[in-house]
Design a protein around this motif. Structure first.
Motif, PDB file in Angstrom:
ATOM      1  N   ARG A 168      69.198  39.566  27.006  1.00  0.00           N
ATOM      2  CA  ARG A 168      67.815  39.992  26.207  1.00  0.00           C
ATOM      3  C   ARG A 168      67.914  41.123  25.951  1.00  0.00           C
ATOM      4  N   PRO A 169      67.610  41.392  24.779  1.00  0.00           N
ATOM      5  CA  PRO A 169      67.837  42.994  24.129  1.00  0.00           C
ATOM      6  C   PRO A 169      66.684  43.707  24.166  1.00  0.00           C
ATOM      7  N   PRO A 170      66.753  44.785  25.008  1.00  0.00           N
ATOM      8  CA  PRO A 170      65.466  45.590  25.064  1.00  0.00           C
ATOM      9  C   PRO A 170      65.096  46.280  23.580  1.00  0.00           C
ATOM     10  N   ARG A 171      63.866  46.464  23.308  1.00  0.00           N
ATOM     11  CA  ARG A 171      63.155  47.169  22.248  1.00  0.00           C
ATOM     12  C   ARG A 171      63.668  48.653  22.225  1.00  0.00           C
ATOM     13  N   VAL A 172      64.384  49.065  21.363  1.00  0.00           N
ATOM     14  CA  VAL A 172      64.789  50.445  21.363  1.00  0.00           C
ATOM     15  C   VAL A 172      64.262  51.531  20.203  1.00  0.00           C
ATOM     16  N   LEU A 173      63.771  52.616  20.613  1.00  0.00           N
ATOM     17  CA  LEU A 173      63.168  53.351  19.663  1.00  0.00           C
ATOM     18  C   LEU A 173      64.122  54.650  19.530  1.00  0.00           C
ATOM     19  N   GLY A 174      65.072  54.808  18.424  1.00  0.00           N
ATOM     20  CA  GLY A 174      65.896  56.010  18.372  1.00  0.00           C
ATOM     21  C   GLY A 174      65.021  57.164  17.489  1.00  0.00           C
ATOM     22  N   ILE A 175      65.242  58.389  17.839  1.00  0.00           N
ATOM     23  CA  ILE A 175      64.723  59.351  17.114  1.00  0.00           C
ATOM     24  C   ILE A 175      65.732  60.488  16.995  1.00  0.00           C
ATOM     25  N   GLU A 176      66.115  60.723  15.485  1.00  0.00           N
ATOM     26  CA  GLU A 176      67.019  61.451  15.092  1.00  0.00           C
ATOM     27  C   GLU A 176      66.806  62.801  14.707  1.00  0.00           C
ATOM     28  N   TRP A 177      65.327  63.151  14.805  1.00  0.00           N
ATOM     29  CA  TRP A 177      64.895  64.544  14.559  1.00  0.00           C
ATOM     30  C   TRP A 177      63.671  64.498  14.978  1.00  0.00           C
ATOM     31  N   PHE A 178      63.100  65.963  15.532  1.00  0.00           N
ATOM     32  CA  PHE A 178      61.683  65.956  16.280  1.00  0.00           C
ATOM     33  C   PHE A 178      60.660  66.493  15.273  1.00  0.00           C
ATOM     34  N   ASP A 179      61.138  67.433  14.423  1.00  0.00           N
ATOM     35  CA  ASP A 179      59.984  68.040  13.633  1.00  0.00           C
ATOM     36  C   ASP A 179      60.599  68.404  12.403  1.00  0.00           C
ATOM     37  N   PRO A 180      60.077  67.452  11.411  1.00  0.00           N
ATOM     38  CA  PRO A 180      59.496  66.267  11.750  1.00  0.00           C
ATOM     39  C   PRO A 180      60.354  65.076  12.081  1.00  0.00           C
ATOM     40  N   PRO A 181      59.666  64.218  12.894  1.00  0.00           N
ATOM     41  CA  PRO A 181      60.384  63.050  13.278  1.00  0.00           C
ATOM     42  C   PRO A 181      61.195  62.108  12.322  1.00  0.00           C
ATOM     43  N   PHE A 182      62.369  61.773  12.697  1.00  0.00           N
ATOM     44  CA  PHE A 182      63.069  60.871  11.607  1.00  0.00           C
ATOM     45  C   PHE A 182      63.598  59.771  12.485  1.00  0.00           C
ATOM     46  N   ALA A 183      63.656  58.362  11.992  1.00  0.00           N
ATOM     47  CA  ALA A 183      64.284  57.392  12.423  1.00  0.00           C
ATOM     48  C   ALA A 183      65.586  57.560  11.985  1.00  0.00           C
ATOM     49  N   PRO A 184      66.451  56.871  12.909  1.00  0.00           N
ATOM     50  CA  PRO A 184      67.821  56.878  12.431  1.00  0.00           C
ATOM     51  C   PRO A 184      68.135  55.784  11.498  1.00  0.00           C
ATOM     52  N   GLY A 185      69.101  56.185  10.486  1.00  0.00           N
ATOM     53  CA  GLY A 185      69.578  55.254   9.625  1.00  0.00           C
ATOM     54  C   GLY A 185      71.121  55.032   9.769  1.00  0.00           C
ATOM     55  N   HIS A 186      71.547  54.746   8.317  1.00  0.00           N
ATOM     56  CA  HIS A 186      72.974  54.413   8.303  1.00  0.00           C
ATOM     57  C   HIS A 186      73.735  53.532   9.389  1.00  0.00           C
ATOM     58  N   TRP A 187      74.464  54.205  10.096  1.00  0.00           N
ATOM     59  CA  TRP A 187      75.316  52.982  11.018  1.00  0.00           C
ATOM     60  C   TRP A 187      74.555  52.933  12.535  1.00  0.00           C
ATOM     61  N   VAL A 188      73.683  53.896  12.591  1.00  0.00           N
ATOM     62  CA  VAL A 188      73.160  54.141  14.015  1.00  0.00           C
ATOM     63  C   VAL A 188      72.317  52.671  14.320  1.00  0.00           C
ATOM     64  N   PRO A 189      71.428  52.197  13.561  1.00  0.00           N
ATOM     65  CA  PRO A 189      70.680  50.904  13.886  1.00  0.00           C
ATOM     66  C   PRO A 189      71.781  49.870  14.342  1.00  0.00           C
ATOM     67  N   GLU A 190      72.820  49.801  13.607  1.00  0.00           N
ATOM     68  CA  GLU A 190      73.771  48.703  14.029  1.00  0.00           C
ATOM     69  C   GLU A 190      74.449  49.316  15.421  1.00  0.00           C
ATOM     70  N   MET A 191      74.822  50.284  15.613  1.00  0.00           N
ATOM     71  CA  MET A 191      75.300  50.819  16.876  1.00  0.00           C
ATOM     72  C   MET A 191      74.171  50.116  17.992  1.00  0.00           C
TER      73      MET A 191
END
Length: 305
Positions: free
Chosen positions: A166-189
């Motif tokens: 059962r997949p846990p719901r994951v929030l990745g943060i790729e930068w903090f100031d300002p905050p960035f959500a990851p793209g490219h291959w990271v969501p696939e990872m």
């Protein structure tokens, strides 16, 4: 064959293909593998990020882009002296590494004749295809078969281990100031490692978000992976933004399911070590299915008191 890699992941690909003896120059950011780091450096950043906060780095990047159109400067004299047959670069992100356009401009201005190999990976399949792209440019496409098959087998191993979880719901943060959500291959990872990615789109650029936008997600797991940062730098930057991170992911932090990772080595780069990143994620999200990662590459994050 003389190869100059102006891309950290490109240098790692050259090594994975067994072409290290052909590598005559590298970029300022190349830091792996150790046995190739004695090559001349053919690029440099336009500002020194040492000691700067993520917000200050963001400001410096934006200023460099406005003033110069690039965050990095190619050392044309070094490049000319190295006389490469092949130059490896990228057009995915002008902030992350020397861009293809800048390389072509220098080649034209200096009259340097070299093949530009632009590794423009946006997905996991693109990264794996990059091995073949470099091998073909080097005139030896067969050398990509072994490394490519090995990486795919490791990915298949993770996929099999987490197939029925059962997949846990994951929030990745790729930068903090300002905050960035990851793209490219990271969501696939994240998905391949048995998680449900909550922010950021596979195959698309990383996206600036607001703390308010991600404030109601309440993820099961929080992945702190600032771009270009090793484990300790990521931890320090997370501590700086602890109040906001706790507010965004209170359950994950309280339950010990917030992690800092060595993002620079295993997540941000489009090179072979992204597979290790998938294995790291699998071990974090599903320690009953996969080995827990070494503490030098990933660790539980709790706000420093």
């Amino acid at each position: 064959m003389r190869i100059v890699s102006l891309l950290a992941s490109g240098t790692e690909i050259v090594d994975a293909l067994g072409l290290g003896e052909c590598l005559v120059g590298i970029s300022h950011e190349c830091d792996h593998p150790p046995h190739l780091l004695d090559r001349p450096r053919a690029s440099r950043p336009r500002f020194d990020p040492e000691g700067l906060s993520s917000g200050e780095i963001d400001d410096a990047v934006r200023k460099a882009m406005i003033e110069h159109g690039s965050v990095y400067e190619i050392d044309a004299a070094v490049l000319e002296r190295l006389a490469p047959d092949i130059i490896i670069t990228q057009a995915v992100c002008e902030v992350c590494a020397v861009p293809t356009s800048g390389v072509r401009e220098v080649l034209g201005a200096r009259g340097i004749e070299a093949e530009v190999v632009s590794l423009d990976a946006h997905t996991i399949d693109d990264i794996l295809a990059s091995l073949g792209q470099v091998a073909r440019a080097a005139g030896n496409p067969e050398v990509a078969r072994g490394p490519g098959s090995s990486l795919r087998r490791r990915l298949d191993g993770v996929r099999a281990a987490v197939r029925d979880v059962r997949p846990p719901r994951v929030l990745g943060i790729e930068w903090f100031d300002p905050p960035f959500a990851p793209g490219h291959w990271v969501p696939e990872m994240i998905e391949l490692a048995g998680g449900l990615n909550l922010a950021g789109e596979a195959g698309r650029p990383s996206r600036e978000v607001s703390w308010e936008e991600i404030g109601d997600l309440d993820p099961d797991a929080l992945l702190l992976m600032p771009c270009g940062y090793g484990l300790e730098a990521a931890r320090e930057d997370a501590d700086t933004h602890a109040e906001r991170l706790e507010r965004v992911a209170p359950r994950a932090v309280a339950e010990g399911r917030a992690w800092v990772v060595d993002a620079s080595s295993y997540f941000n780069r489009s090179g072979p070590r992204f597979v290790t990143g998938v294995e790291i994620l699998g071990g974090l999200l599903h320690p009953d299915r996969l080995p827990a990662p070494d503490s030098e590459v990933a660790a539980v994050w709790t706000p420093s008191v």
